[in-house]
Design a protein around this motif. Structure first.
Motif, mmCIF file in Angstrom:
data_model
loop_
_atom_site.group_PDB
_atom_site.id
_atom_site.type_symbol
_atom_site.label_atom_id
_atom_site.label_comp_id
_atom_site.label_asym_id
_atom_site.label_seq_id
_atom_site.Cartn_x
_atom_site.Cartn_y
_atom_site.Cartn_z
ATOM 1 N N GLN A 41 0.844 -1.206 0.000
ATOM 2 C CA GLN A 41 0.000 0.000 0.000
ATOM 3 C C GLN A 41 0.878 1.255 0.000
ATOM 4 O OE1 GLN A 41 -2.452 -0.502 3.484
ATOM 5 N NE2 GLN A 41 -0.840 0.156 4.884
ATOM 6 N N ALA A 77 2.308 -10.898 3.413
ATOM 7 C CA ALA A 77 3.227 -10.544 4.507
ATOM 8 C C ALA A 77 3.010 -9.061 4.784
ATOM 9 C CB ALA A 77 4.668 -10.839 4.117
ATOM 10 N N ALA A 78 1.758 -8.734 5.087
ATOM 11 C CA ALA A 78 1.391 -7.313 5.204
ATOM 12 C C ALA A 78 0.733 -7.024 6.548
ATOM 13 C CB ALA A 78 0.460 -6.937 4.052
ATOM 14 N N GLN A 80 -3.124 -8.080 9.129
ATOM 15 C CA GLN A 80 -4.385 -8.833 9.232
ATOM 16 C C GLN A 80 -5.436 -8.220 8.307
ATOM 17 O OE1 GLN A 80 -5.850 -9.644 13.168
ATOM 18 N NE2 GLN A 80 -3.863 -10.319 13.912
ATOM 19 N N GLN A 81 -5.406 -6.901 8.201
ATOM 20 C CA GLN A 81 -6.394 -6.236 7.331
ATOM 21 C C GLN A 81 -6.234 -6.706 5.878
ATOM 22 O OE1 GLN A 81 -5.560 -2.236 6.432
ATOM 23 N NE2 GLN A 81 -7.283 -2.185 5.008
ATOM 24 N N TYR A 86 -8.047 -9.779 1.117
ATOM 25 C CA TYR A 86 -7.686 -10.422 -0.150
ATOM 26 C C TYR A 86 -7.752 -11.945 -0.161
ATOM 27 C CZ TYR A 86 -5.527 -5.777 -0.492
ATOM 28 O OH TYR A 86 -5.297 -4.434 -0.473
ATOM 29 N N ALA A 119 4.220 -22.326 9.822
ATOM 30 C CA ALA A 119 4.382 -22.392 11.285
ATOM 31 C C ALA A 119 4.801 -21.037 11.850
ATOM 32 C CB ALA A 119 5.411 -23.466 11.636
ATOM 33 N N GLY A 120 5.383 -20.193 11.017
ATOM 34 C CA GLY A 120 5.748 -18.844 11.463
ATOM 35 C C GLY A 120 6.881 -18.880 12.470
ATOM 36 N N PRO A 173 -2.566 -7.027 16.789
ATOM 37 C CA PRO A 173 -2.585 -7.648 15.463
ATOM 38 C C PRO A 173 -1.199 -7.794 14.832
ATOM 39 C CG PRO A 173 -3.502 -5.425 15.373
ATOM 40 C CD PRO A 173 -3.310 -5.760 16.819
ATOM 41 N N ASN A 177 0.243 -12.914 15.981
ATOM 42 C CA ASN A 177 -0.155 -13.868 14.958
ATOM 43 C C ASN A 177 0.316 -15.278 15.309
ATOM 44 O OD1 ASN A 177 -1.630 -12.317 12.917
ATOM 45 N ND2 ASN A 177 0.243 -11.116 12.849
ATOM 46 N N VAL A 178 1.379 -15.366 16.090
ATOM 47 C CA VAL A 178 1.860 -16.687 16.529
ATOM 48 C C VAL A 178 0.775 -17.379 17.356
ATOM 49 C CG1 VAL A 178 3.584 -17.847 17.916
ATOM 50 C CG2 VAL A 178 4.233 -15.898 16.579
ATOM 51 N N THR A 232 9.244 -8.904 14.469
ATOM 52 C CA THR A 232 9.174 -10.121 13.663
ATOM 53 C C THR A 232 10.416 -10.973 13.878
ATOM 54 O OG1 THR A 232 7.694 -9.289 11.950
ATOM 55 C CG2 THR A 232 9.341 -10.861 11.237
ATOM 56 N N ALA A 236 10.054 -16.642 11.247
ATOM 57 C CA ALA A 236 8.755 -16.504 10.575
ATOM 58 C C ALA A 236 8.952 -16.388 9.068
ATOM 59 C CB ALA A 236 8.012 -15.283 11.114
HETATM 60 N N1 LIG Z 1 2.678 -15.986 11.608
HETATM 61 C C1 LIG Z 1 3.724 -15.558 12.310
HETATM 62 O O1 LIG Z 1 4.319 -16.297 13.100
HETATM 63 C C2 LIG Z 1 4.215 -14.165 12.102
HETATM 64 C C3 LIG Z 1 5.473 -13.791 12.587
HETATM 65 C C4 LIG Z 1 5.924 -12.508 12.328
HETATM 66 C C5 LIG Z 1 5.115 -11.606 11.643
HETATM 67 N N2 LIG Z 1 3.887 -11.981 11.221
HETATM 68 C C6 LIG Z 1 2.991 -11.040 10.521
HETATM 69 O O2 LIG Z 1 3.366 -10.935 9.157
HETATM 70 C C7 LIG Z 1 3.005 -9.641 8.663
HETATM 71 C C8 LIG Z 1 4.213 -8.981 7.991
HETATM 72 O O3 LIG Z 1 5.274 -8.846 8.921
HETATM 73 P P1 LIG Z 1 6.552 -7.921 8.606
HETATM 74 O O4 LIG Z 1 7.463 -8.051 9.765
HETATM 75 O O5 LIG Z 1 7.059 -8.176 7.232
HETATM 76 O O6 LIG Z 1 5.854 -6.463 8.668
HETATM 77 P P2 LIG Z 1 6.430 -5.070 8.169
HETATM 78 O O7 LIG Z 1 5.729 -4.038 8.976
HETATM 79 O O8 LIG Z 1 7.930 -5.059 8.141
HETATM 80 O O9 LIG Z 1 5.924 -4.974 6.654
HETATM 81 C C9 LIG Z 1 4.557 -4.985 6.312
HETATM 82 C C10 LIG Z 1 4.382 -4.259 4.977
HETATM 83 O O10 LIG Z 1 3.036 -4.482 4.538
HETATM 84 C C11 LIG Z 1 2.483 -3.266 4.055
HETATM 85 N N3 LIG Z 1 1.031 -3.345 4.241
HETATM 86 C C12 LIG Z 1 0.335 -3.304 5.406
HETATM 87 N N4 LIG Z 1 -0.999 -3.429 5.179
HETATM 88 C C13 LIG Z 1 -1.135 -3.564 3.830
HETATM 89 C C14 LIG Z 1 -2.263 -3.731 2.974
HETATM 90 N N5 LIG Z 1 -3.521 -3.748 3.465
HETATM 91 N N6 LIG Z 1 -2.046 -3.848 1.636
HETATM 92 C C15 LIG Z 1 -0.781 -3.804 1.142
HETATM 93 N N7 LIG Z 1 0.327 -3.618 1.896
HETATM 94 C C16 LIG Z 1 0.138 -3.508 3.228
HETATM 95 C C17 LIG Z 1 3.163 -2.176 4.871
HETATM 96 O O11 LIG Z 1 3.174 -0.938 4.166
HETATM 97 C C18 LIG Z 1 4.561 -2.740 5.071
HETATM 98 O O12 LIG Z 1 5.466 -2.329 4.052
HETATM 99 C C19 LIG Z 1 2.482 -8.853 9.885
HETATM 100 O O13 LIG Z 1 1.078 -8.910 9.937
HETATM 101 C C20 LIG Z 1 3.086 -9.611 11.059
HETATM 102 O O14 LIG Z 1 2.336 -9.462 12.250
HETATM 103 C C21 LIG Z 1 3.425 -13.229 11.426
#
Ligand SMILES: NC(=O)c1ccc[n+]([C@@H]2O[C@H](COP(=O)([O-])OP(=O)(O)OC[C@H]3O[C@@H](n4cnc5c(N)ncnc54)[C@H](O)[C@@H]3O)[C@@H](O)[C@H]2O)c1
Length: 252
Positions: A41, A77-78, A80-81, A86, A119-120, A173, A177-178, A232, A236
């Protein structure tokens, strides 16, 4: 034959910390594909990631444009929204989707073989999901971080949050996520979440204890934070890379 092979594209929604490690793994050929498609975004983030790579990449201005390029797999990788917005559309197009922001899946109730949960920042989900079939009595998930992470100065370990995984994923949020991944794995059992500000740990430490019908489990992960996003864990991103590798291999 190689010449007739359809070009394999991978889409990345979100071009932050996790996306950067995935893109670097693609560049290093740990994951085999022909082109990356970036959407963020914040278009500048997508452009910056593209210009840091020596690998074919296209920046798109939205999901519709990404879908017209027909990626084989898309990684969310963005946020929850983004996952909420999508996931269904991508799965309906028949494209495999790896969801990092798993908290979104707790209330979406999507049933699709195209949606994949890595598994993250933890592991052992194979054992947990096996136990869930037999019956799980109790899951306690404890996340410990150094007080720095909470801008606190406590000298003794202090519980800063206690509640259900669903509530934790809703309230935090970007951090919980873990817990959501655990909750999705052990369903219908419930996960009790504790977040601890602990001066005794330097790494992001996730542990879970499980009591199930035929035994107990205890798993502990002490993860180095991602240098560009301390929320993060690098693990993950690597779990997404591994899953992406597997999905692409299975689709050839
Ligand atoms: N499952 C797991 O174990 C686990 C572990 C770590 C992170 N995560 C999740 O993974 C996601 C990404 O983590 P990260 O560290 O790369 O985050 P980050 O903040 O470094 O990068 C996220 C990017 O997504 C973009 N973004 C946010 N909402 C968006 C949307 N609606 N449309 C398009 N782009 C959008 C942001 O501009 C940003 O550049 C987060 O939600 C984080 O909580 C999950």
């Amino acid at each position: 034959m190689q010449e007739n092979r359809e070009s394999t594209k991978v889409g990345l929604i979100g071009c932050g910390a996790i996306a950067k490690l995935i893109a670097e793994a693609v560049e290093r050929k740990l994951v085999i594909c022909d082109e990356l498609v970036f959407y963020d975004q914040d278009t500048k983030k997508a452009e910056t990631l593209k210009s840091a790579l020596r690998f074919p990449a296209t920046v798109v201005s939205g999901i519709e444009e990404m879908l017209t390029l027909k990626p084989k797999v898309i990684v969310e990788a963005a946020s929850q929204q983004a996952a909420r917005e999508y996931a269904e559309q991508i799965a309906t197009e028949g494209i495999d989707l790896i969801v990092m922001s798993t908290g979104a899946l707790l209330d979406l109730n999507l049933q699709s073989s195209k949606i994949h949960v890595p598994a993250g920042a933890i592991g052992g989900l194979d054992a947990l999901s096996s136990a869930a079939l037999a019956g799980i009595d109790e899951v306690v998930f404890t996340s410990r971080k150094n007080p720095r992470a909470f801008e606190m100065h406590n000298k003794e370990a202090k519980v800063v949050y206690e509640g259900t995984a669903e509530e934790a994923a809703r309230l935090y949020p970007r951090k919980m996520n873990v817990a959501a991944t655990l909750a999705l794995t052990v369903k219908p059992a419930k996960v009790l979440v504790q977040v601890v500000s602990d001066p005794g740990v330097q790494r992001n430490t996730h542990e879970f204890r499980v009591k199930w019908q035929f035994g107990e489990m205890f798993l502990r992960f002490a993860n180095d934070p991602h240098p560009e996003n301390p929320r993060t864990s690098a693990l993950a991103a690597w779990s997404a890379i591994k899953l992406l590798q597997t999905l692409l291999l299975n689709s050839t």
